[in-house]
Structure formats: C-alpha cells, structure tokens
Design an enzyme around this catalytic site. Structure first.
Site: not given
Length: 345
Positions: A264, A316, A319, A324
């Site tokens: 990541e 997203e 999250k 985030e």
C-alpha cells in the site's frame, strides 16, 4: 493502513508548494491497485474489474476472499494478491486441516482461471496479539501449495511501519521489541521460500504528523537534490528512506536476502485541509508509479525491482471518517478523483 506512523525527524530543504499535475501513465506488471470493498455505494465487481482493464492495471490486491470479486476476476489475466482475514488467523493457525479447508473454499474454485500471485497471511497484525499466528499459518499454507504443485503462488504477510522501533536514519532501521520475534520467524520463512515481504509505505502520514521537519517536496518525490544524507547514501525522497529502514531492520534481524513489495502507498485527496487536495494526491501517486516503473531500487538496494500497489481504487465511505475515506483514485461512480492511469488503447 496504519495511522500510527513513526515520525521521521528529518532536516531538509524548503517545501515546494506549487504542485504540477502530471501526464497520465500506462502501468506495467510492477504496478497494482488495492480493491477495497468498505463502501455501500461501490459498483458491482464485474464493472470494477472492467475499470482495471480499461486503465491497463494488471495487478489487484484483494483484502479478503470476496466471492463476487473473485468470480469477476475469472479470465481477466489480472494478477491477484489475496488476503486472509485477520480474524480468521487464530482458527487457521490451529491445524493444517483448517488451512487446507480455507484453500479449498476460497482459492481452489478459481485456480484454473484466476491468476494468484500472492496470498497474504493477515494485514498489519504484526506487532500485535495476532502476530504470533502468522508464521504457523504460513507454514500450513505452503504445505498446501506444495501438495497441489502451485509454486507460482507466494505466501507472505503485510506489515505496517509500526513494526519499526527505529526508523531514522534509514541505516539504523530496527524492528521494535514487540515485533522482533514474530518478524524473525516470518523473515526466515520468506527467505527459505524466496518470497518477498509486503510493507505498507505512507510518506503522507509521516509528513502530516510533522510538517515542521518533513518537507512536502521530500514526501512527494519532487525534491531536486539530496535531502537526507545517511553515511554514503543520499536520499532524495522519503519513500526510499522508509523502504531502506525496512531493509536495515531485516538485516539487523539476521535476514538480508528478502525483497519487499509495497502493498500500500497513497495520498488522500481530502479530509485534512490543505495537506489533502486532489493536486497533492495526483502528484504523489503519479510520482510513486513512475518511481516504481523506473526499476532503480533504493539507495541501499539499487537496481532491484520493487512492485507497488496504490491504495486504493475507490473512495470508501464505510472506512473511518476523514482522510481514510479519501484515498481512492475513483469515485464510486467510476469517474476519476484525479488522473493517474491512461485509458488502455
């Protein structure tokens, strides 16, 4: 991803505040994108895989064996890094039979038409109470792969920067006391199997936690000269410094022949004021991709090939709030948050 980044106390040249949006890039097989599913508004997996193909993205990291995603990957020729769920590790570590059952359920049905590159035993569980389960599960899974004659699938795990008790300068990198025993066992396994260690590398978190000492150009690959001199090695970007701190820690643990995959890396486009804009996120991710594509390694390990995964494909909304939710290259409606990859011809 880990939010508990170790602060890198660095001195350097002044930050470059004016960012230039770079031209779009065509990836090769050293670049992938993480496919996160923590959103209630994401497109169907069939459309997501088509989006990967449309932009020439050849590698995908899947955090758990989601059946819809695996079904959509059939015949795609996209190489998949498949994760075991953290919460499953205690049960899987209990017996060879448990891991064999996991494989038969989650991998075997797709083995003929999905390309599996890695299976990752947990995500960021070292250091922590689940870390002790990683090594036995690795051994059990390797036994399964040997029995089924699947040498091209590599077993590994994903670790955060919090495994490092010392991270600066890079040559002093060392695992924390809490992480060291688990990491030694894991690294010996990886060395024996010639598998890489997956590491999550986020210059953004180090920069955001210490903007006084860590400068933006150093964090974003835009510095024009050496910022940190570490003995004979000069560091132009924070990414290489972090990766080399991991290499130093591995050497200090007695294992010097394990490569890394950056599982990541990314930069959020919103959630933390002027530190998180689409322009900054675009600059970081494009420069990260270009850095990986150059295949020049790091100052400590020049000329090695390091694969890298951008986090993540989508913003997203399930999250935690803030940055985030804003690491995505695309909005859930599949329009780009900012440009990185060219559309495949």
């Amino acid at each position: 991803m880990s939010l508990l980044w170790i602060v890198f106390l660095l001195s350097g040249i002044a930050a470059t505040q004016n960012q230039v949006v770079l031209s779009q890039i065509t990836p090769d097989d050293t670049i992938g994108v993480c496919y996160g599913l923590l959103g209630n508004d994401l497109p169907p997996s069939t459309e997501v895989i088509q989006l990967y193909k449309q932009h020439g993205i050849r590698k995908l990291r899947l955090f758990d064996p989601n059946p819809a995603a695996l079904q959509a990957l059939r015949g795609s020729q996209i190489v998949v890094s498949l994760g075991m769920r953290n919460e499953d590790l205690p049960t899987l570590a209990a017996s060879q039979a448990a891991v064999e059952s996991w494989f038969v359920t989650n991998v075997q049905p797709y083995i003929n038409d999905v390309l599996f590159g890695y299976i990752t035993i947990g995500n960021e569980v070292v250091p922590g109470p689940l870390g002790t389960f990683v090594y036995p599960v690795m051994q059990f899974l390797q036994n399964v792969l040997i029995a089924k004659n699947l040498p091209n699938i590599k077993v590994t795990t994903v670790i955060p920067a919090t495994v490092l008790g010392v991270s600066y300068p890079p040559s002093a990198g060392a695992f924390s006391a809490e992480a060291n025993n688990d990491m030694v066992n894991i690294l010996k396994f990886l060395s024996a199997q010639k598998s890489p260690l997956m590491i999550n590398v986020y210059p953004y978190f180090a920069y955001a936690s210490n903007t006084k000492d860590i400068h933006l150009d150093y964090a974003q690959f835009t510095a024009t000269g050496v910022v940190v001199q570490d003995g004979a090695l000069g560091y132009v970007n924070l990414f290489d410094a972090i990766v080399d701190a991991f290499f130093s820690a591995m050497e200090r643990a007695g294992v010097a022949d394990v490569n890394v995959v950056v599982s990541e890396s990314g930069w959020p486009s919103a959630g933390n004021g002027e530190l998180t804009t689409p322009a900054l996120a675009s600059t970081y991710n494009q420069n990260f991709v270009k850095h990986i594509l150059e295949k020049k390694g790091t100052p400590k390990r020049p000329n090695i090939i390091i694969e890298g995964f951008i986090f993540a494909m989508f913003n997203e909304n399930q999250k935690p709030a803030g940055t985030e939710q804003n690491f995505g290259l695309f909005f859930p409606n599949k329009t780009p948050v900012y440009p990185v990859f060219s559309a495949a011809g």
